[in-house]
Design a protein around this motif. Structure first.
Motif, PDB file in Angstrom:
ATOM      1  N   ALA A 188      41.619  38.489  34.408  1.00 22.54           N
ATOM      2  CA  ALA A 188      42.270  38.515  33.088  1.00 22.54           C
ATOM      3  C   ALA A 188      41.411  37.848  32.025  1.00 22.54           C
ATOM      4  N   SER A 189      40.709  36.773  32.398  1.00 15.40           N
ATOM      5  CA  SER A 189      39.866  36.076  31.427  1.00 15.40           C
ATOM      6  C   SER A 189      38.695  36.942  30.988  1.00 15.40           C
ATOM      7  N   MET A 190      38.333  37.923  31.802  1.00 16.22           N
ATOM      8  CA  MET A 190      37.259  38.837  31.452  1.00 16.22           C
ATOM      9  C   MET A 190      37.763  39.976  30.578  1.00 16.22           C
ATOM     10  N   LEU A 191      38.976  40.405  30.833  1.00 17.18           N
ATOM     11  CA  LEU A 191      39.483  41.615  30.188  1.00 17.18           C
ATOM     12  C   LEU A 191      39.883  41.415  28.729  1.00 17.18           C
ATOM     13  N   TYR A 192      40.268  40.187  28.374  1.00 18.22           N
ATOM     14  CA  TYR A 192      40.858  39.969  27.057  1.00 18.22           C
ATOM     15  C   TYR A 192      39.996  39.039  26.211  1.00 18.22           C
ATOM     16  N   LEU A 193      39.673  39.499  25.016  1.00 23.03           N
ATOM     17  CA  LEU A 193      38.873  38.710  24.078  1.00 23.03           C
ATOM     18  C   LEU A 193      39.624  37.498  23.563  1.00 23.03           C
ATOM     19  N   ASP A 194      40.951  37.567  23.589  1.00 26.54           N
ATOM     20  CA  ASP A 194      41.759  36.453  23.090  1.00 26.54           C
ATOM     21  C   ASP A 194      42.306  35.587  24.214  1.00 26.54           C
ATOM     22  N   PHE A 195      41.723  35.709  25.407  1.00 27.79           N
ATOM     23  CA  PHE A 195      42.218  34.927  26.542  1.00 27.79           C
ATOM     24  C   PHE A 195      42.087  33.437  26.246  1.00 27.79           C
ATOM     25  N   SER A 196      43.209  32.739  26.180  1.00 26.65           N
ATOM     26  CA  SER A 196      43.265  31.294  25.991  1.00 26.65           C
ATOM     27  C   SER A 196      42.479  30.832  24.769  1.00 26.65           C
ATOM     28  N   GLY A 246      39.546  47.415  17.059  1.00 27.13           N
ATOM     29  CA  GLY A 246      40.505  46.455  16.548  1.00 27.13           C
ATOM     30  C   GLY A 246      41.402  45.861  17.607  1.00 27.13           C
ATOM     31  N   GLY A 247      41.137  46.152  18.889  1.00 28.87           N
ATOM     32  CA  GLY A 247      41.976  45.665  19.980  1.00 28.87           C
ATOM     33  C   GLY A 247      41.481  44.372  20.579  1.00 28.87           C
ATOM     34  N   ARG A 248      42.228  43.876  21.570  1.00 30.28           N
ATOM     35  CA  ARG A 248      41.928  42.595  22.196  1.00 30.28           C
ATOM     36  C   ARG A 248      41.177  42.735  23.509  1.00 30.28           C
ATOM     37  N   GLU A 249      40.965  43.955  23.978  1.00 28.78           N
ATOM     38  CA  GLU A 249      40.289  44.160  25.251  1.00 28.78           C
ATOM     39  C   GLU A 249      38.772  44.022  25.087  1.00 28.78           C
ATOM     40  N   ALA A 267      33.432  44.268  29.328  1.00 26.57           N
ATOM     41  CA  ALA A 267      33.879  43.766  30.626  1.00 26.57           C
ATOM     42  C   ALA A 267      34.591  44.859  31.408  1.00 26.57           C
ATOM     43  N   VAL A 268      35.393  45.673  30.719  1.00 22.91           N
ATOM     44  CA  VAL A 268      36.066  46.797  31.380  1.00 22.91           C
ATOM     45  C   VAL A 268      35.026  47.733  31.990  1.00 22.91           C
ATOM     46  N   ALA A 269      33.999  48.067  31.214  1.00 20.83           N
ATOM     47  CA  ALA A 269      32.940  48.948  31.719  1.00 20.83           C
ATOM     48  C   ALA A 269      32.208  48.307  32.892  1.00 20.83           C
ATOM     49  N   PHE A 270      31.959  46.997  32.803  1.00 15.44           N
ATOM     50  CA  PHE A 270      31.288  46.301  33.907  1.00 15.44           C
ATOM     51  C   PHE A 270      32.101  46.374  35.187  1.00 15.44           C
ATOM     52  N   LEU A 271      33.403  46.109  35.114  1.00 12.26           N
ATOM     53  CA  LEU A 271      34.243  46.109  36.313  1.00 12.26           C
ATOM     54  C   LEU A 271      34.297  47.501  36.938  1.00 12.26           C
ATOM     55  N   LYS A 272      34.371  48.521  36.110  1.00 10.84           N
ATOM     56  CA  LYS A 272      34.347  49.880  36.643  1.00 10.84           C
ATOM     57  C   LYS A 272      33.023  50.153  37.358  1.00 10.84           C
ATOM     58  N   ARG A 273      31.934  49.776  36.723  1.00 14.63           N
ATOM     59  CA  ARG A 273      30.622  49.995  37.321  1.00 14.63           C
ATOM     60  C   ARG A 273      30.475  49.201  38.614  1.00 14.63           C
ATOM     61  N   LEU A 274      30.933  47.965  38.608  1.00 12.45           N
ATOM     62  CA  LEU A 274      30.901  47.137  39.815  1.00 12.45           C
ATOM     63  C   LEU A 274      31.574  47.848  40.978  1.00 12.45           C
ATOM     64  N   ASN A 275      32.797  48.307  40.765  1.00 11.50           N
ATOM     65  CA  ASN A 275      33.548  48.920  41.858  1.00 11.50           C
ATOM     66  C   ASN A 275      32.940  50.250  42.291  1.00 11.50           C
ATOM     67  N   GLU A 276      32.404  51.009  41.357  1.00 10.59           N
ATOM     68  CA  GLU A 276      31.742  52.260  41.724  1.00 10.59           C
ATOM     69  C   GLU A 276      30.521  51.993  42.592  1.00 10.59           C
ATOM     70  N   VAL A 277      29.689  51.060  42.179  1.00 12.74           N
ATOM     71  CA  VAL A 277      28.463  50.772  42.916  1.00 12.74           C
ATOM     72  C   VAL A 277      28.772  50.181  44.285  1.00 12.74           C
ATOM     73  N   VAL A 278      29.700  49.233  44.327  1.00  8.13           N
ATOM     74  CA  VAL A 278      30.023  48.582  45.595  1.00  8.13           C
ATOM     75  C   VAL A 278      30.583  49.584  46.595  1.00  8.13           C
ATOM     76  N   HIS A 279      31.501  50.428  46.142  1.00  7.10           N
ATOM     77  CA  HIS A 279      32.095  51.380  47.084  1.00  7.10           C
ATOM     78  C   HIS A 279      31.089  52.440  47.532  1.00  7.10           C
ATOM     79  N   HIS A 280      30.072  52.666  46.731  1.00  6.98           N
ATOM     80  CA  HIS A 280      29.025  53.612  47.131  1.00  6.98           C
ATOM     81  C   HIS A 280      28.014  52.972  48.075  1.00  6.98           C
TER      82      HIS A 280
END
Length: 631
Positions: A309-317, A327-330, A334-347
């Motif tokens: 959660a601390s990675m996903l939100y720019l306004d975290f704490s 204009g959003g808070r995401e 980080a979202v792109a990184f997490l997707k890439r992480l899971n794609e690479v790891v599962h491959h």
């Protein structure tokens, strides 16, 4: 005497041309031979540095002896003849700010034991014997997954107060968990870190097991031995932030390099740590390389990604934050990184499991990419908070929060969940888990046993922090070993017996685990008896239609001949009773387990059961039939 030879630039070119080359295979320190001379090839990324040299045991830590060459893409390199395995080293970096700082190797394979901080050249082979395990490991959602969360340095200590070696831990912990029937162990921050009270969550060595407990080969032995016992190994992994220690990643080349430059995006005020810059390819490469290092080289079976959660939100704490381009808070990077992480790891590490500690309602955490983040599981933080709130209430008031225990079923199939009661719930004044239950010592233990049985029979994989399996009475303290003397006390041994039997039934009975991520894996019989605080539900294996009935009485009131609807007639048998004497209960007996042909709770038959105070009862029909979903 050691000398520096010209460095072949070709191996660094691979970093930007080959997707399947791990960065640590090229950066860091590597014992090799070049030009017929034996030595160590050093390489480091420091694009904004004015000057870099490598210093260590072989040159008396003299920064003038072995300057590094500035190469392409912001890398520096040197091949040092005479440097060898086992010697300490650092990179002496004169940064963009004019300061000269000795930096530990970001890709270091081994480090000195704290408080010392030097990297160590390490080049030793290990012979694995877990080929069959590696070929067969899988994160199939229909499998039983029961995880023992463990802080290795404080699980058990030697008599002199020092830590067990990884090899000692392998045998002692492995034997213990095998006896208790767990399927996996999850280790808190085992990666190198300077500060013990951080529990390993302020990492300075993302590619190295902590030297507190031995060498990299000792840690490989630990994993290999647990695999031989049928136990999987999961590690906590921290890509969300890193410490501000001057010797490590912080301002590595005299400028914000691994961290975002803007403190509104790059600094955690709560934790006094820096946030990785997920928009920089070299940082993404560093982090994904770390994940793969553990999964490939160390044969680890999964990673639990900390503080998602601390990675996903720019306004975290934080109140002062910068919105994204929409204009959003995401944090879109980080979202792109997490997707890439899971794609690479599962491959690149098939069969491994990646779990998110994500505490919000961010959608699609366990939805495959590109539509979701691509994690395999997510910790059920909402389930945890609701359950611990409920069991902490005086039973007189539980009827007003009755649906705290049913609300999980509203959303439990939106993600693949792990029901986690972790270390975070037994520290910082929160007390030990059993101490959260009201009443005297007997009532606390009875309520605790009832809760554990509900946890193990609720859909979702299981995780329990060490010490709670025998109802440790005091808060966890990372500075000492667990209070093992408590196992000599029958009241604590009884809880351990229950956890052992819960794990056995969870693994043996497909109705307890096959439907963990499916809507039809659990059917409510009675969810609305707020006055009595009694819950009844069926766990079902949708493949074989085997099923069991769970009835929990969450008050200290004995309920005789309590009527529960059941989906078929005939005889029933008790397969688990948390009030059993072997668990520390009174051993309440049933007067009859023959179903009466009279409808109740929307079912065709009913049973009249004797429900012990603060207890959970699990039954099965002598002959299983299909449970109707109709009400």
């Amino acid at each position: 005497m050691s000398v520096t030879l010209p460095l072949d630039h070709g191996h660094l070119q691979k970093l930007v041309t080959a997707d399947l080359v791990r960065p640590d295979q090229l950066l860091g320190a590597h014992v090799t031979t070049e030009g017929g001379a034996a030595g160590v090839r050093f390489a480091v990324w420091a694009p904004n540095a004015q000057h870099v040299s490598v210093v260590g045991d072989w040159n008396g830590w003299n920064g003038f002896d072995h300057p590094m060459q500035r190469l392409e893409f912001g890398y520096w390199g040197a091949f040092v003849v005479g440097a060898q395995h086992g010697q300490r080293y650092k990179f002496r970096v004169t940064g963009a700010d004019g300061r000269t700082v000795d930096k530990a190797d970001p890709y270091g394979a081994f480090f000195e034991t704290r408080p010392a901080t030097s990297s160590i050249i390490w080049d030793q082979d290990y012979t694995w014997s877990d080929e069959n395990w590696m070929k067969g490991r899988s994160q199939g959602f229909d499998q039983a997954v029961s995880i023992y969360e463990c802080h290795a340095p404080s699980w058990r200590r030697r008599e002199d107060g020092w830590f067990l070696n990884y090899r000692e831990l392998a045998h002692e912990l492995g034997e213990y968990l095998t006896d208790l029937g767990y399927t996996h162990v999850e280790l808190l921050g085992v990666m190198e870190h300077p500060y013990d009270p951080s529990w390993g969550y302020q990492v300075t060595g993302y590619y190295a097991p902590t030297s507190r407990m031995g060498s990299p080969e000792d840690f490989k032995y630990f994993v290999n031995h647990l695999h031989s016992l049928g136990l999987g190994v999961i590690l906590d992994w921290v890509p969300g932030h890193f410490p501000t220690d001057d010797f490590a990643l912080a301002h590595f080349d005299g400028s914000p390099l691994y961290e975002y430059a803007d403190p509104r995006k790059g600094y955690h005020y709560d934790w006094n740590t820096y946030i990785f810059d997920y928009g920089r390819n070299e940082v993404v490469m560093f982090l994904i390389g770390s994940a793969l290092k553990w999964l490939q080289d160390y044969h680890v079976d999964g990673l639990r990604v900390d503080a998602v959660a601390s990675m996903l939100y720019l306004d975290f704490s934080r109140t002062d934050w910068v919105p994204n381009i929409h204009g959003g808070r995401e944090n879109l990077e980080a979202v792109a990184f997490l997707k890439r992480l899971n794609e690479v790891v599962h491959h690149m590490a098939p069969g491994c499991t990646i779990v998110a500690e994500e505490s919000t309602a961010f959608p699609g955490v366990t939805t495959p990419t590109p539509f979701g983040l691509g994690f395999d599981y997510k910790w059920a933080m909402g389930w945890m908070n609701d359950n611990l709130h409920y069991v902490g209430l005086d039973p007189v008031y539980r009827k007003f929060d009755h649906h705290k225990l049913t609300f999980f079923n509203v959303y439990r199939t939106t993600e693949n969940y792990v029901l986690a009661i972790s270390h975070d719930e037994v520290v910082h004044g929160k007390s030990a888990l059993v101490s959260k239950f009201p009443g005297d010592w007997y009532a606390q233990r009875a309520g605790y046993r009832a809760f554990l049985a509900m946890m193990w029979t609720t859909p979702g994989k299981k995780l329990l922090f060490m010490g709670q399996e025998f109802a440790q009475g005091n808060e966890w303290n990372e500075a000492v070993g667990l209070p093992w003397h408590m196992l000599d006390i029958p009241e604590h041994r009884g809880v351990l017996n229950l956890v052992r039997d819960l794990n056995r039934l969870y693994r043996e009975r497909p109705d307890w685990h096959v439907g963990d991520t499916r809507e039809d894996g659990m059917l409510w019989i009675s969810a609305d008896d707020t006055e009595s605080s009694v819950y009844a539900y069926v766990r079902r294996d949708y493949l074989s239609n085997h099923w069991s009935l769970v009835v929990s009485n969450m008050t200290p009131v004995y309920r005789e001949n309590y009527t529960i609807g059941v989906p078929q007639g005939g005889e029933y048998r008790v397969i688990l009773n948390t009030d059993d004497g072997q668990y520390g209960g009174y051993g309440t007996q049933q007067t009859s387990l023959t179903a009466v042909e009279e409808g109740w709770h929307g079912q065709t038959h009913h049973l009249c059961l004797n429900l012990a105070p603060n207890s959970t009862l699990v039954l099965e029909a002598v002959r299983d039939v299909i449970v109707s979903e109709e009400r």
